[in-house]
Design an enzyme around this catalytic site. Structure first.
Site, mmCIF file in Angstrom:
data_model
loop_
_atom_site.group_PDB
_atom_site.id
_atom_site.type_symbol
_atom_site.label_atom_id
_atom_site.label_comp_id
_atom_site.label_asym_id
_atom_site.label_seq_id
_atom_site.Cartn_x
_atom_site.Cartn_y
_atom_site.Cartn_z
ATOM 1 N N ASP A 75 0.833 -1.211 0.000
ATOM 2 C CA ASP A 75 0.000 0.000 0.000
ATOM 3 C C ASP A 75 0.863 1.255 0.000
ATOM 4 O O ASP A 75 0.617 2.199 0.755
ATOM 5 C CB ASP A 75 -0.930 -0.005 1.214
ATOM 6 N N ILE A 76 1.874 1.281 -0.850
ATOM 7 C CA ILE A 76 2.752 2.449 -0.933
ATOM 8 C C ILE A 76 2.015 3.587 -1.627
ATOM 9 O O ILE A 76 1.455 3.424 -2.714
ATOM 10 C CB ILE A 76 4.041 2.109 -1.704
#
Length: 358
Positions: A75-76
């Site tokens: 979930d960058i």
């Protein structure tokens, strides 16, 4: 999460599991997320700081990828990169990796809140095709964050999820601003290529960004047989004698800070220490500047200055007051502290190589 300790990873301290009072206790980062800084605060970052943010983010993700077993962030995005002030720039730390590690890969996440954009903007095409998440999927997301740094815009702003999805899956990508340094623009293109195998890993990204940073510092190779012309380039002052922010008056000692690309100058007859970033037309008073005197917020003819990196402070030879003072580099500092006094007339500031007291 508790076992991960790294300079570019937010530190996890503990958790509250009392019923109805669930909470995580984590390191505080005063500036908030990169998303907030770029898109809400509208902070203008020069390219040196943008590349520094990009490098630190890559180091944080690389650390997770190198662990055994590796941690995939999943979930960058700019919301998960937190910043704080550090010296003359910023420190960046990755957050939310512990939750991302255990998150079901098939979980659909579209809108976080009404105020924040959906995760879809940073999602790799293979994930949209319900393929397995790999380290290269994290790299794709990092490429979108790098585009944010270059464009200073929210990715796919105001576009519907279905439109974004179709755009990404078709192989289309956002336009990279022409003002982006060529090597960094090329890196963004490599990070978000359609095929994961064609993307660099984080170790390669770090090498490329370090080269980008070096390119920002123009130091030409000097031939052995070079001859010097009778003129130089003014890097500080040069606007006549005076005490305005673009002037100096009898500058003496100086300290060159390669890390932060600045010069710190003992502006003796103005009784102050001035910080001058490379390329700027004006300096910033970081110590003294309150007239000649011996109060803790004053200096008297300072002759030398150096930076103590460990304490993030300036060490100043306050010659006219026959003393050595320390002045914190943190914003808001209005006075120094005396380290040594009095100094005899013949004392030499630069010869002491013993560590100064904390």
């Amino acid at each position: 999460m508790n076992s991960v300790r790294y300079p570019y990873i937010v530190t996890f301290y503990g958790a509250c599991t009392e019923t109805g009072k669930y909470a995580l206790v984590m390191e505080y980062m005063s500036l908030g997320s990169l998303y907030k800084i770029l898109h809400k605060d509208k902070l203008s970052l020069d390219w040196f700081n943008r590349l520094s943010v990009a490098l630190q983010a890559a180091k944080g993700i690389n650390y997770l990828h190198k662990l055994q077993p590796p941690i995939l962030h999943r979930d960058i995005k700019s919301l998960n990169l937190l910043l704080d002030e550090f010296r003359a720039g910023y420190i960046v730390k990755v957050c939310d990796f512990g939750l991302a590690q255990t998150r079901n890969e098939t979980t659909r996440q579209t809108v976080l809140t009404h105020a924040l954009p959906c995760t879809l903007q940073w999602t790799a095409p293979e994930i949209l095709r319900l393929k397995k998440h790999t380290n290269k999927s994290d790299v794709y997301s990092l490429g979108i964050v790098y585009w944010e740094l270059a464009a200073n815009e929210i990715p796919y702003d105001e576009h519907q999820n279905a439109v974004i999805r179709e755009f990404v899956l078709s192989g289309e990508r956002l336009d990279i601003p022409q003002t982006t340094p060529l090597k960094f623009a090329t890196l963004i293109t490599k990070c978000w290529t359609n095929e994961p195998k064609d993307r660099p890993d984080c170790s390669q990204i770090i090498d490329i960004i370090e080269q980008c940073i070096e390119d920002q510092i123009i130091i030409p190779n000097i031939p052995v047989d070079a001859t010097w012309q009778p003129k130089g380039t003014t890097v500080a002052g040069g606007m006549g004698e005076g005490n305005d922010s673009n002037q100096l008056n009898h500058p003496l000692g100086l300290f060159i800070d390669d890390d932060d690309q600045m010069i710190v100058i003992a502006d003796s007859d103005n009784h102050r220490i001035v910080q001058w970033k490379i390329g700027d037309t004006k300096g910033q008073v970081v110590a003294g500047g309150k007239g000649k005197g011996n109060r803790l917020n004053q200096l008297n003819g300072p002759t030398d200055v150096l930076i103590d990196k460990e304490t993030n402070s300036f060490i100043i030879c306050d010659y006219g007051n026959r003393r050595v003072v320390r002045w914190s580099h943190r914003s808001g500092t209005t006075q120094g502290e005396i380290l040594i006094e009095p100094l005899i007339e013949s004392a030499i500031f630069g010869f002491v190589d013993e560590p100064l007291p904390p």
